[in-house]
Design a protein around this motif. Structure first.
Motif, mmCIF file in Angstrom:
data_model
loop_
_atom_site.group_PDB
_atom_site.id
_atom_site.type_symbol
_atom_site.label_atom_id
_atom_site.label_comp_id
_atom_site.label_asym_id
_atom_site.label_seq_id
_atom_site.Cartn_x
_atom_site.Cartn_y
_atom_site.Cartn_z
ATOM 1 N N GLY A 47 0.785 -1.232 0.000
ATOM 2 C CA GLY A 47 0.000 0.000 0.000
ATOM 3 C C GLY A 47 0.813 1.277 0.000
ATOM 4 O O GLY A 47 0.251 2.364 -0.047
ATOM 5 N N ASP A 48 2.143 1.178 0.040
ATOM 6 C CA ASP A 48 2.980 2.383 0.083
ATOM 7 C C ASP A 48 3.096 3.100 -1.267
ATOM 8 O O ASP A 48 3.357 4.290 -1.311
ATOM 9 C CB ASP A 48 4.379 2.055 0.590
ATOM 10 C CG ASP A 48 4.453 1.980 2.106
ATOM 11 O OD1 ASP A 48 3.404 2.119 2.769
ATOM 12 O OD2 ASP A 48 5.565 1.782 2.631
ATOM 13 N N HIS A 91 3.051 7.602 -6.841
ATOM 14 C CA HIS A 91 3.080 8.224 -5.517
ATOM 15 C C HIS A 91 3.688 7.216 -4.550
ATOM 16 O O HIS A 91 3.111 6.163 -4.311
ATOM 17 C CB HIS A 91 1.669 8.595 -5.058
ATOM 18 C CG HIS A 91 0.920 9.414 -6.062
ATOM 19 N ND1 HIS A 91 1.104 10.764 -6.207
ATOM 20 C CD2 HIS A 91 0.005 9.059 -7.003
ATOM 21 C CE1 HIS A 91 0.325 11.212 -7.173
ATOM 22 N NE2 HIS A 91 -0.354 10.192 -7.673
ATOM 23 N N GLY A 92 4.852 7.519 -4.017
ATOM 24 C CA GLY A 92 5.536 6.614 -3.103
ATOM 25 C C GLY A 92 6.946 6.337 -3.592
ATOM 26 O O GLY A 92 7.341 6.718 -4.694
ATOM 27 N N LYS A 93 7.712 5.654 -2.761
ATOM 28 C CA LYS A 93 9.114 5.389 -3.066
ATOM 29 C C LYS A 93 9.270 4.089 -3.850
ATOM 30 O O LYS A 93 8.841 3.033 -3.401
ATOM 31 C CB LYS A 93 9.920 5.318 -1.770
ATOM 32 C CG LYS A 93 11.407 5.263 -1.983
ATOM 33 C CD LYS A 93 12.156 5.319 -0.672
ATOM 34 C CE LYS A 93 13.643 5.242 -0.930
ATOM 35 N NZ LYS A 93 14.404 5.201 0.307
ATOM 36 N N CYS A 108 8.090 -1.369 -5.723
ATOM 37 C CA CYS A 108 7.975 -0.714 -4.418
ATOM 38 C C CYS A 108 9.260 -0.950 -3.635
ATOM 39 O O CYS A 108 9.786 -2.063 -3.598
ATOM 40 C CB CYS A 108 6.778 -1.289 -3.663
ATOM 41 S SG CYS A 108 6.660 -0.725 -1.961
ATOM 42 N N ASP A 109 9.735 0.087 -2.982
ATOM 43 C CA ASP A 109 10.958 0.006 -2.177
ATOM 44 C C ASP A 109 10.764 -0.859 -0.926
ATOM 45 O O ASP A 109 11.723 -1.371 -0.373
ATOM 46 C CB ASP A 109 11.371 1.431 -1.773
ATOM 47 C CG ASP A 109 12.713 1.484 -1.103
ATOM 48 O OD1 ASP A 109 13.608 0.714 -1.474
ATOM 49 O OD2 ASP A 109 12.858 2.325 -0.185
#
Length: 111
Positions: A47-48, A91-93, A108-109
């Motif tokens: 979800g990040d 949106h996010g890293k 995703c990171d």
């Protein structure tokens, strides 16, 4: 009922493979969210990271069987949907890896 679903002892739908109850109302809500919007949204497992892509047709859709796509996906092929970079919002890293001169793979990171 879908082919991969069965009824639990409580009469609820569940996935045949896992036995985990499914939430049909929640699935319907997710599918209807964003109707009337000009973008499609997605989210990573944790979800990040959230992404937005236009509802317009992609530049191309491809099922690639090259060795890089096989290694990246862990499958005999990779299914790719490509949009212009300036139309995709992330949106996010994320981390990225340029697997070729034409392709950078992102993830995703965190997850």
């Amino acid at each position: 009922m879908k082919t991969n679903e069965m009824k639990t002892s409580e009469g609820k739908d569940s996935d045949v493979r896992t036995g985990v109850p499914t939430d049909r109302e929640n699935e319907e809500t997710k599918r209807s969210e964003g109707k009337g919007s000009d973008v499609r949204t997605g989210v990573c497992l944790c979800g990040d990271v959230k992404i937005e892509i236009p509802k317009a047709p992609p530049l191309f859709i491809d099922a690639c069987h090259c060795s890089r796509c096989q290694r990246s996906s862990g499958a005999p092929f990779s299914f790719n949907v490509c949009y212009p970079v300036d139309e995709v919002k992330v949106h996010g890293k994320v981390k990225g890896y340029a697997s070729s001169e034409n392709m950078t793979r992102h993830w995703c990171d965190k997850c």
